[in-house]
Design an enzyme around this catalytic site. Structure first.
Site, PDB file in Angstrom:
ATOM      1  N   ASP A  98       0.958  -1.507   0.084  1.00 29.45           N
ATOM      2  CA  ASP A  98      -0.258   0.356  -0.660  1.00 29.45           C
ATOM      3  C   ASP A  98       0.890   0.932  -0.075  1.00 29.45           C
ATOM      4  O   ASP A  98       1.277   1.534  -1.097  1.00 29.45           O
ATOM      5  CB  ASP A  98      -1.082   0.195   1.546  1.00 29.45           C
ATOM      6  CG  ASP A  98      -2.152  -1.407   0.537  1.00 29.45           C
ATOM      7  OD1 ASP A  98      -2.853  -1.389   0.343  1.00 29.45           O
ATOM      8  OD2 ASP A  98      -1.634  -1.531   1.837  1.00 29.45           O
ATOM      9  N   GLN A 135       4.805 -12.286   4.219  1.00 29.03           N
ATOM     10  CA  GLN A 135       3.833 -12.832   5.222  1.00 29.03           C
ATOM     11  C   GLN A 135       2.799 -12.795   5.427  1.00 29.03           C
ATOM     12  O   GLN A 135       1.832 -13.699   6.157  1.00 29.03           O
ATOM     13  CB  GLN A 135       4.801 -12.436   6.317  1.00 29.03           C
ATOM     14  CG  GLN A 135       6.569 -12.784   6.778  1.00 29.03           C
ATOM     15  CD  GLN A 135       6.608 -12.197   7.735  1.00 29.03           C
ATOM     16  OE1 GLN A 135       6.455 -11.730   8.653  1.00 29.03           O
ATOM     17  NE2 GLN A 135       8.146 -12.540   7.781  1.00 29.03           N
ATOM     18  N   VAL A 136       1.622 -11.990   5.002  1.00 31.85           N
ATOM     19  CA  VAL A 136       0.416 -11.602   4.893  1.00 31.85           C
ATOM     20  C   VAL A 136      -0.754 -10.805   4.357  1.00 31.85           C
ATOM     21  O   VAL A 136      -0.877 -11.397   4.067  1.00 31.85           O
ATOM     22  CB  VAL A 136       0.346 -10.436   6.565  1.00 31.85           C
ATOM     23  CG1 VAL A 136      -0.856  -9.873   6.586  1.00 31.85           C
ATOM     24  CG2 VAL A 136       0.815 -10.489   7.364  1.00 31.85           C
ATOM     25  N   ARG A 137       0.230 -10.065   3.185  1.00 31.74           N
ATOM     26  CA  ARG A 137      -0.450  -9.021   2.587  1.00 31.74           C
ATOM     27  C   ARG A 137      -0.622  -9.851   1.264  1.00 31.74           C
ATOM     28  O   ARG A 137      -1.253 -10.271   0.572  1.00 31.74           O
ATOM     29  CB  ARG A 137      -0.063  -7.581   2.256  1.00 31.74           C
ATOM     30  CG  ARG A 137      -0.407  -6.671   3.603  1.00 31.74           C
ATOM     31  CD  ARG A 137      -0.533  -5.151   3.068  1.00 31.74           C
ATOM     32  NE  ARG A 137       0.982  -5.254   3.456  1.00 31.74           N
ATOM     33  CZ  ARG A 137       2.353  -4.170   3.427  1.00 31.74           C
ATOM     34  NH1 ARG A 137       1.604  -3.322   2.639  1.00 31.74           N
ATOM     35  NH2 ARG A 137       3.551  -3.932   3.757  1.00 31.74           N
ATOM     36  N   HIS A 147      10.452  -0.272  -6.258  1.00 36.62           N
ATOM     37  CA  HIS A 147       9.553  -1.616  -6.903  1.00 36.62           C
ATOM     38  C   HIS A 147      10.455  -2.410  -7.701  1.00 36.62           C
ATOM     39  O   HIS A 147      11.288  -2.273  -8.360  1.00 36.62           O
ATOM     40  CB  HIS A 147       8.336  -1.045  -7.452  1.00 36.62           C
ATOM     41  CG  HIS A 147       8.529   0.054  -8.131  1.00 36.62           C
ATOM     42  ND1 HIS A 147       8.227   0.865  -8.935  1.00 36.62           N
ATOM     43  CD2 HIS A 147       8.045  -0.412  -9.385  1.00 36.62           C
ATOM     44  CE1 HIS A 147       8.431   1.150  -9.567  1.00 36.62           C
ATOM     45  NE2 HIS A 147       8.677   0.552 -10.507  1.00 36.62           N
ATOM     46  N   CYS A 201       4.390  -8.257  -1.140  1.00 35.84           N
ATOM     47  CA  CYS A 201       4.522  -7.560  -0.333  1.00 35.84           C
ATOM     48  C   CYS A 201       5.732  -7.195  -0.008  1.00 35.84           C
ATOM     49  O   CYS A 201       6.833  -7.212  -0.075  1.00 35.84           O
ATOM     50  CB  CYS A 201       3.431  -7.831   0.645  1.00 35.84           C
ATOM     51  SG  CYS A 201       3.296  -8.781   1.825  1.00 35.84           S
TER      52      CYS A 201
END
Length: 151
Positions: free
Chosen positions: A40, A86-88, A47, A82
């Site tokens: 986000d 680990q999450v997103r 990137h 991300c």
């Protein structure tokens, strides 16, 4: 009803393997691959070259656009990530995989069902440690943002 995907179904790719794809292509089909960055506000500071930016915060709403983009570009392998993956990253990967059952167009469905789907091990944090200053594969890198452990 299609397969029920869970975290244990996800396949991970190391940054070194993904880096090699920029020279050699991915190992499937025509070797066309896409990187989907789901960070986000932490997208700033660099990137992976030519990545598709689909922030996790509204990922569900942009899924149809992402599906269309992957299908129209005839992508063989897609890598989600991300910051740490680990999450997103894993969560968005699962949302993507689960969304494939909802595709009505049989041509697009067949094409996307044949995709090889990956999660980048260590996310952009690991990527930038190795390739942050490699302008062949990393764009808009800001070392100052990352030298103290990211955002």
């Amino acid at each position: 009803m299609g397969k029920i995907y869970s975290l244990s179904d996800l396949k991970y790719i190391k940054p070194t393997a993904l880096r090699s794809w920029f020279n050699e292509g991915s190992p499937h089909g025509k070797g066309k691959f896409a990187v989907v960055d789901v960070r986000d506000s932490d997208f700033v500071g660099g990137h992976i070259k030519d990545c598709y930016h689909y922030p996790a915060g509204n990922f569900t709403y942009t899924l149809p656009e992402l599906q269309e983009r992957l299908a129209s570009n005839e992508i063989d392998d897609v890598v989600f990530h991300c910051a740490l993956s680990q999450v997103r990253g894993p969560s968005s990967t699962l949302k993507f995989l689960r969304s494939l059952d909802e595709i009505k167009d049989p041509v697009k469905k067949a094409q996307l069902d044949s995709l090889h789907v990956w999660v980048l091990n260590g996310g952009f944090t690991k990527w930038q440690e190795k390739y942050g200053e490699d302008t062949e594969v990393t764009h808009h890198y800001d070392k100052e943002i990352w030298q103290f452990g990211g955002l």
